[in-house]
Write an enzyme that holds these catalytic residues in place. Structure first.
Site, PDB file in Angstrom:
ATOM      1  N   GLU A  75     -25.360 -25.574 -57.572  1.00  0.00           N
ATOM      2  CA  GLU A  75     -24.510 -25.256 -56.401  1.00  0.00           C
ATOM      3  C   GLU A  75     -23.877 -26.353 -55.641  1.00  0.00           C
ATOM      4  O   GLU A  75     -24.263 -26.473 -54.589  1.00  0.00           O
ATOM      5  CB  GLU A  75     -25.383 -24.340 -55.447  1.00  0.00           C
ATOM      6  CG  GLU A  75     -25.615 -22.956 -56.289  1.00  0.00           C
ATOM      7  CD  GLU A  75     -24.519 -22.144 -56.466  1.00  0.00           C
ATOM      8  OE1 GLU A  75     -23.566 -22.123 -56.154  1.00  0.00           O
ATOM      9  OE2 GLU A  75     -24.660 -21.183 -57.288  1.00  0.00           O
ATOM     10  N   PHE A  76     -23.058 -27.261 -56.565  1.00  0.00           N
ATOM     11  CA  PHE A  76     -22.654 -28.457 -55.788  1.00  0.00           C
ATOM     12  C   PHE A  76     -21.694 -27.903 -54.625  1.00  0.00           C
ATOM     13  O   PHE A  76     -21.638 -28.710 -53.714  1.00  0.00           O
ATOM     14  CB  PHE A  76     -21.937 -28.939 -56.929  1.00  0.00           C
ATOM     15  CG  PHE A  76     -21.081 -30.374 -56.489  1.00  0.00           C
ATOM     16  CD1 PHE A  76     -21.881 -31.489 -56.138  1.00  0.00           C
ATOM     17  CD2 PHE A  76     -19.751 -30.235 -56.592  1.00  0.00           C
ATOM     18  CE1 PHE A  76     -21.098 -32.534 -55.515  1.00  0.00           C
ATOM     19  CE2 PHE A  76     -19.033 -31.448 -56.022  1.00  0.00           C
ATOM     20  CZ  PHE A  76     -19.640 -32.598 -55.688  1.00  0.00           C
TER      21      PHE A  76
END
Length: 76
Positions: A30-31
């Site tokens: 979940e950059f």
């Protein structure tokens, strides 16, 4: 590196009696969320990746929404 009196990883590897340096892998899921919630951390993460590359630091980023988050600095 200091113990082997080496300036960088290439010089360290020329010493026959030293242990291999272990690799460090940083995985961020979940950059996009991380970049949105902690933009200052993103700048630091890019700096770590740039400097750490020669020392065996690998950064793996995962996101489902890369648009607008994966900058040229991150790609590099």
């Amino acid at each position: 590196l200091r113990a082997a009196h080496a300036e960088d990883l290439t010089e360290y590897r020329t010493h026959p009696d030293v242990e291999p340096i272990p690799r460090l892998v940083v995985i961020i899921d979940e950059f996009a969320t991380l970049a949105h919630e902690l933009p200052d951390f993103l700048t630091a993460l890019v700096a770590i990746a740039q400097r750490g590359r020669s020392l065996g630091v690998h950064v793996v980023l995962a996101t489902q929404r890369p648009a607008g988050v994966v900058t040229d600095d991150v790609r590099a």
